[in-house]
Design a protein around this motif. Structure first.
Motif, mmCIF file in Angstrom:
data_model
loop_
_atom_site.group_PDB
_atom_site.id
_atom_site.type_symbol
_atom_site.label_atom_id
_atom_site.label_comp_id
_atom_site.label_asym_id
_atom_site.label_seq_id
_atom_site.Cartn_x
_atom_site.Cartn_y
_atom_site.Cartn_z
ATOM 1 N N TRP A 62 -0.921 17.004 -5.077
ATOM 2 C CA TRP A 62 -1.057 16.327 -3.414
ATOM 3 C C TRP A 62 -1.508 14.698 -2.897
ATOM 4 N N ILE A 63 -0.609 14.887 -1.273
ATOM 5 C CA ILE A 63 -0.216 14.070 -1.169
ATOM 6 C C ILE A 63 -1.017 13.385 0.061
ATOM 7 N N TYR A 64 -1.450 12.233 0.532
ATOM 8 C CA TYR A 64 -2.597 11.274 1.997
ATOM 9 C C TYR A 64 -1.345 10.738 1.728
ATOM 10 N N ASP A 65 -0.601 10.705 3.232
ATOM 11 C CA ASP A 65 0.080 9.844 4.327
ATOM 12 C C ASP A 65 -1.596 9.375 5.077
ATOM 13 N N GLN A 66 -1.798 7.919 4.437
ATOM 14 C CA GLN A 66 -2.310 7.124 5.214
ATOM 15 C C GLN A 66 -1.432 6.431 6.695
ATOM 16 N N LYS A 98 -13.121 10.637 -17.561
ATOM 17 C CA LYS A 98 -13.991 11.212 -16.503
ATOM 18 C C LYS A 98 -12.642 10.508 -16.002
ATOM 19 N N GLY A 99 -12.962 11.149 -14.981
ATOM 20 C CA GLY A 99 -11.741 10.759 -13.342
ATOM 21 C C GLY A 99 -10.724 11.056 -14.191
ATOM 22 N N GLN A 100 -9.479 10.974 -12.813
ATOM 23 C CA GLN A 100 -8.435 10.495 -12.599
ATOM 24 C C GLN A 100 -8.296 9.300 -12.526
ATOM 25 N N PHE A 101 -6.564 8.727 -12.769
ATOM 26 C CA PHE A 101 -6.211 7.760 -12.126
ATOM 27 C C PHE A 101 -4.616 8.174 -10.941
ATOM 28 N N ILE A 102 -5.395 7.877 -9.266
ATOM 29 C CA ILE A 102 -3.965 8.709 -8.268
ATOM 30 C C ILE A 102 -3.039 7.697 -8.918
ATOM 31 N N THR A 103 -1.780 7.553 -7.846
ATOM 32 C CA THR A 103 -0.837 6.685 -8.172
ATOM 33 C C THR A 103 -0.339 7.307 -6.471
ATOM 34 N N SER A 104 1.014 6.059 -6.149
ATOM 35 C CA SER A 104 1.348 5.632 -4.968
ATOM 36 C C SER A 104 2.275 6.418 -4.829
ATOM 37 N N SER A 105 3.227 5.631 -3.505
ATOM 38 C CA SER A 105 4.466 5.644 -3.457
ATOM 39 C C SER A 105 5.004 3.992 -3.360
ATOM 40 N N ARG A 139 -7.653 0.162 -5.138
ATOM 41 C CA ARG A 139 -6.713 -1.037 -4.334
ATOM 42 C C ARG A 139 -5.316 -0.805 -4.204
ATOM 43 N N TYR A 140 -5.419 1.375 -4.210
ATOM 44 C CA TYR A 140 -4.112 1.106 -3.297
ATOM 45 C C TYR A 140 -4.315 1.914 -2.041
ATOM 46 N N PHE A 141 -5.786 1.751 -1.154
ATOM 47 C CA PHE A 141 -6.489 1.666 0.060
ATOM 48 C C PHE A 141 -5.939 0.122 1.218
ATOM 49 N N LYS A 142 -5.818 -0.660 0.358
ATOM 50 C CA LYS A 142 -6.351 -2.645 0.554
ATOM 51 C C LYS A 142 -4.903 -2.841 1.098
ATOM 52 N N LEU A 143 -3.625 -1.657 0.648
ATOM 53 C CA LEU A 143 -2.270 -2.650 1.028
ATOM 54 C C LEU A 143 -2.294 -2.037 2.469
ATOM 55 N N GLY A 144 -1.354 -2.935 3.164
ATOM 56 C CA GLY A 144 -1.221 -2.726 4.492
ATOM 57 C C GLY A 144 -0.197 -1.014 4.430
ATOM 58 N N LYS A 145 0.048 -0.118 5.171
ATOM 59 C CA LYS A 145 0.677 0.987 5.672
ATOM 60 C C LYS A 145 2.074 1.002 5.610
ATOM 61 N N GLU A 146 2.678 -0.491 6.084
ATOM 62 C CA GLU A 146 3.908 -0.211 5.677
ATOM 63 C C GLU A 146 4.443 -0.903 4.026
ATOM 64 N N GLN A 147 3.847 -1.408 3.294
ATOM 65 C CA GLN A 147 3.651 -1.941 1.956
ATOM 66 C C GLN A 147 3.384 0.367 1.041
ATOM 67 N N LEU A 148 2.383 0.535 1.605
ATOM 68 C CA LEU A 148 1.848 2.136 0.836
ATOM 69 C C LEU A 148 1.338 2.383 1.990
ATOM 70 N N ARG A 149 2.730 3.247 1.726
ATOM 71 C CA ARG A 149 2.037 4.555 2.710
ATOM 72 C C ARG A 149 1.278 5.915 2.160
ATOM 73 N N PHE A 150 1.727 6.121 0.829
ATOM 74 C CA PHE A 150 1.728 8.014 0.705
ATOM 75 C C PHE A 150 0.834 7.180 -0.891
ATOM 76 N N VAL A 151 -0.452 8.192 -1.016
ATOM 77 C CA VAL A 151 -0.849 8.106 -1.784
ATOM 78 C C VAL A 151 -1.085 9.359 -2.465
ATOM 79 N N TYR A 152 -1.138 9.042 -3.854
ATOM 80 C CA TYR A 152 -0.516 11.407 -5.013
ATOM 81 C C TYR A 152 -1.208 11.206 -5.868
ATOM 82 N N ALA A 153 -1.727 12.255 -5.637
ATOM 83 C CA ALA A 153 -2.912 12.796 -6.801
ATOM 84 C C ALA A 153 -2.280 14.020 -7.549
ATOM 85 N N LYS A 154 -3.389 14.619 -8.497
ATOM 86 C CA LYS A 154 -2.842 15.910 -9.080
ATOM 87 C C LYS A 154 -3.899 17.004 -8.571
#
Length: 291
Positions: free
Chosen positions: A24-28, A198-205, A261-276
């Motif tokens: 699953w992918i979130y386009d910020q 408990k919970g899950q780690f996400i990753t990103s582009s 932390r992945y939501f604190k970076l600029g959209k140019e640096q990190l546009r997509f967030v990934y999760a299972k």
């Protein structure tokens, strides 16, 4: 010629896929959620290539086409094998006190983290790899070679200088390369594997983050990278000795801090967030929507 060039290896993203081989992918930027497979994301056309400029068309479009891409492919077999082994150790409940990596595996792990950090499009743009350094074309020896190459219809030195810059930045086997230096730096820092009960780690582009340490305090010399929804890697000199090269159980709050932390970076640096799982992604987005 490989056109679609991945800056995150597909074997890495496979760790975050569901039983249908999707993640699953979130386009910020567009603020929407969708699903895709690893082969169709985290890639750009001709990302590592350097175009010939003003050269004879018979040379083709690119300088040393696919050379960097092929080198990455050679390395990824070692990386994939090690990640599978780490996941196997860390998902076995009987291995809670096991050492994670031997000496050779530590080197492979440091090489992998350096590789996916440096080959990211944002990292490459910060290094200005497609620009020729001011003054280099004024050096007498460069001028002489430039004239010779123009006579040979190679278009001059600029394309070769740009190609060489990418080799110095990306090729671990290039003597004195940036990746060699980054790997050497990481090998001098302690690491542990953080485990989510408990919970899950996400990753990103842009998965490799600097300056994040939920084990103690924030500092500059810290590198964080999730490897699996239940597993994340942390390099830090402040790790307790008993945590070095071992698993450390993390609270759900600490995992949420890492994910935020992945939501604190600029959209140019990190546009997509990934999760299972979509539910995990929706919860994280809601929790961090103020970013």
């Amino acid at each position: 010629m490989t056109k679609k060039q991945h800056y995150l290896p597909q074997f890495y993203l496979d760790n975050f896929t569901n039983n249908k081989g999707k993640l699953w992918i979130y386009d910020q930027l567009k603020r929407n959620i969708f699903t895709s497979s690893p082969r169709d994301i985290a890639c750009e056309n001709y990302l590592y290539e350097t175009r010939w400029e003003n050269a004879n068309p018979d040379l083709g479009d690119f300088v040393l086409p696919n050379q960097i891409e092929k080198k990455f492919a050679e390395q990824e077999g070692r990386y994939s094998k090690l990640l599978k082994r780490i996941v196997s150790i860390c998902t076995n409940t009987q291995n809670k006190k096991a050492l994670i990596c031997n000496r050779e595996e530590k080197e492979i792990l440091a090489s992998f983290i350096s590789n996916i950090y440096l080959r990211n499009p944002w990292s490459m743009r910060q290094a200005d790899l497609d620009c020729v350094t001011d003054g280099i074309m004024d050096v007498k020896e460069i001028k002489d070679i430039d004239k010779m190459l123009q006579l040979m219809e190679f278009g001059g030195m600029e394309s070769l200088v740009k190609c060489a810059s990418k080799m110095v930045w990306l090729d671990e086997n290039f003597n004195g390369s940036v990746q060699q230096e980054a790997k050497r730096d990481l090998l001098g820092v302690k690491f542990c594997i953080m485990i989510a009960e408990k919970g899950q780690f996400i990753t990103s582009s842009y998965p490799v983050l600097c300056g994040i340490n939920e084990m103690s305090v924030e500092e500059d010399k810290v590198i964080y990278c999730p490897l699996h929804p239940k597993i994340a890697l942390l390099y830090s000199d402040t790790l307790p000795r008993k945590s070095k090269n071992r698993m450390v159980l993390m609270s759900e709050d600490a995992i949420n801090c890492c994910n935020a932390r992945y939501f604190k970076l600029g959209k140019e640096q990190l546009r997509f967030v990934y999760a299972k799982e979509k539910m995990i992604l929706e919860q994280i987005i809601k929790r961090n929507e103020y970013f």
